[in-house]
Scaffold this motif. Structure first.
Motif, short mmCIF file in Angstrom:
data_model
loop_
_atom_site.label_atom_id
_atom_site.label_comp_id
_atom_site.label_asym_id
_atom_site.label_seq_id
_atom_site.Cartn_x
_atom_site.Cartn_y
_atom_site.Cartn_z
N UNK A 1 -20.46 21.02 0.53
CA UNK A 1 -20.10 22.43 0.34
C UNK A 1 -20.21 23.18 1.67
N UNK A 2 -19.54 24.29 1.74
CA UNK A 2 -19.70 25.19 2.88
C UNK A 2 -20.82 26.16 2.53
N UNK A 3 -22.05 25.75 2.82
CA UNK A 3 -23.22 26.52 2.39
C UNK A 3 -24.24 26.59 3.52
N UNK A 4 -24.98 27.66 3.57
CA UNK A 4 -25.97 27.86 4.62
C UNK A 4 -27.36 27.47 4.15
N UNK A 5 -28.24 27.25 5.12
CA UNK A 5 -29.63 26.96 4.79
C UNK A 5 -30.28 28.15 4.10
N UNK A 6 -29.90 29.36 4.49
CA UNK A 6 -30.47 30.55 3.87
C UNK A 6 -30.13 30.60 2.38
N UNK A 7 -28.89 30.27 2.03
CA UNK A 7 -28.49 30.28 0.62
C UNK A 7 -29.23 29.19 -0.15
N UNK A 8 -29.38 28.02 0.45
CA UNK A 8 -30.11 26.93 -0.20
C UNK A 8 -31.57 27.30 -0.42
N UNK A 9 -32.15 27.97 0.57
CA UNK A 9 -33.55 28.40 0.43
C UNK A 9 -33.71 29.29 -0.79
N UNK A 10 -32.76 30.19 -1.01
CA UNK A 10 -32.80 31.07 -2.17
C UNK A 10 -32.58 30.29 -3.46
N UNK A 11 -31.56 29.43 -3.46
CA UNK A 11 -31.22 28.68 -4.67
C UNK A 11 -32.34 27.74 -5.11
N UNK A 12 -33.09 27.22 -4.14
CA UNK A 12 -34.13 26.23 -4.44
C UNK A 12 -35.53 26.83 -4.44
N UNK A 13 -35.59 28.18 -4.47
CA UNK A 13 -36.85 28.89 -4.69
C UNK A 13 -37.84 28.76 -3.53
N UNK A 14 -37.32 28.86 -2.31
CA UNK A 14 -38.20 28.92 -1.14
C UNK A 14 -38.31 30.36 -0.68
N UNK A 15 -39.50 30.74 -0.24
CA UNK A 15 -39.76 32.13 0.12
C UNK A 15 -39.02 32.55 1.38
N UNK A 16 -38.70 31.58 2.24
CA UNK A 16 -38.00 31.91 3.48
C UNK A 16 -37.16 30.74 3.92
N UNK A 17 -36.18 31.04 4.75
CA UNK A 17 -35.34 29.99 5.30
C UNK A 17 -36.17 29.05 6.18
#
Length: 337
Positions: free
Chosen positions: A275-291
């Motif tokens: 996918x064309x996805x950023x680490x910041x978006x993945x951090x949010x999707x996978x419930x991490x408090x920060x990138x």
């Protein structure tokens, strides 16, 4: 909704198996011969003898004899050798041998001396689906399905016959058909091993099939970004925290939260590739408090940074193609008689 049974969960895993790429070779090998199949990360190799015999050898292990109709899978991307006899001479790198590449996914090889001929179908299948990666980790170093195994002979042989026909008589769409057949072949072999093997007492497969631990694993897979904690996972399994943690670790070989983290990172790895996805978006999707926290976890588990994996997914030239990768790894395919 009614909870899944152990067999339902396993069926779901097998159904969801998706292969990223496949390569085949079609060849006749005459004694003496010895071929080196170098390692390819996150891949499954399959070798089928359709005539004659050969031996498969992994580093540090005794050669395994393969006879007509036998199928062997090497599921961990490990390098290995194919030999005309158990004591064959030094192996030759497959990619250094002359062969006819008919397409990006298919080559023909004729190699060896003047002795007895062996015909084989071989291929390499790669996968980056998280469940597929976990399943492959649970498999033995070599998964063997004998041609005389009643439960497997019919289905595997029928699939191989169809695959051999597609490769021997190229026509529009033939590669797509052969690729789907390779998916089926690998699943058939894994299913046969699961239903007949006594080696699944521990490990991911055993954990998935456990009535209570399997429920927790299913919940993680269905929603990896949920606010999971040890207590909440234990509740899903209807167990106390201590009993759940002990049982999970005993079966899966790692603690529940360690498994959760690794699963999340495997999900992220697959999404970065596809996918064309950023680490910041993945951090949010996978419930991490920060990138930054996500990046640290990803690099620790995967061994690479999210950015490097994302660039790989966006730039096919940065990764060995199926053609280039498998030229280094796989040969030998012959028609079924």
């Amino acid at each position: 909704m009614k909870p899944m049974s152990a067999s339902d969960r396993l069926a779901r895993v097998l159904y969801a198996l998706r292969m990223r790429s496949t390569f085949y070779c079609h060849a006749e090998l005459k004694e003496p011969w010895a071929l080196e199949m170098p390692a390819i990360e996150d891949s499954v190799s399959f070798h089928v003898v359709t005539a004659g015999t050969c031996h498969l050898r992994l580093p540090g292990a005794d050669p395994i004899e393969l006879r007509g109709g036998d199928l062997a899978l090497v599921p961990h991307g490990r390098g290995h050798d194919l030999l005309s006899t158990a004591d064959a001479g030094p192996s030759q790198r497959v990619d250094l041998l002359p062969q006819n590449y008919l397409s990006e996914h298919y080559s023909v090889l004729q190699h060896g001396g003047d002795g007895r001929a062996a015909q084989l179908i071989c291929g390499v299948v790669s996968c980056d689906d998280p469940a597929a990666r976990e399943l492959m980790r649970s498999l033995p170093a070599v998964l063997f399905v004998g041609g005389d195994t009643v439960s497997a002979a019919s289905s595997v042989r029928d699939t191989l016959r169809l695959m051999a026909h597609e490769l021997a008589h190229p026509q529009p769409g033939g590669e797509a058909v052969a690729t789907r057949l390779a998916d089926i072949l690998v699943v058939q072999a894994i299913r046969s091993w699961i239903t007949t093997s006594t080696e699944t007492e521990v490990g991911w497969l055993r954990a998935v099939q456990d009535e209570r631990i399997g429920r927790a694993i299913e919940a993680i897979h269905d929603d990896p970004g949920a606010e999971w904690s040890l207590e909440r996972l234990a509740q899903v399994a209807t167990m106390s925290r201590s009993s759940f943690s002990e049982r999970f670790t005993q079966l899966a070989g790692e603690a529940p939260i360690a498994y959760l983290t690794r699963w999340r990172m495997n999900v992220a790895h697959a999404r970065l590739l596809n996918e064309d996805i950023t680490a910041a978006r993945l951090a949010t999707d996978l419930n991490y408090q920060s990138e930054a926290a996500f990046n640290r976890a990803f690099t620790r588990v995967i061994g690479r940074t999210p950015g490097s994996v994302r660039r790989q997914g966006n730039d096919p030239a940065s990764v060995p193609s199926v053609n280039r990768a498998t030229r280094v790894a796989h040969t030998t395919v012959g028609e079924l008689s």
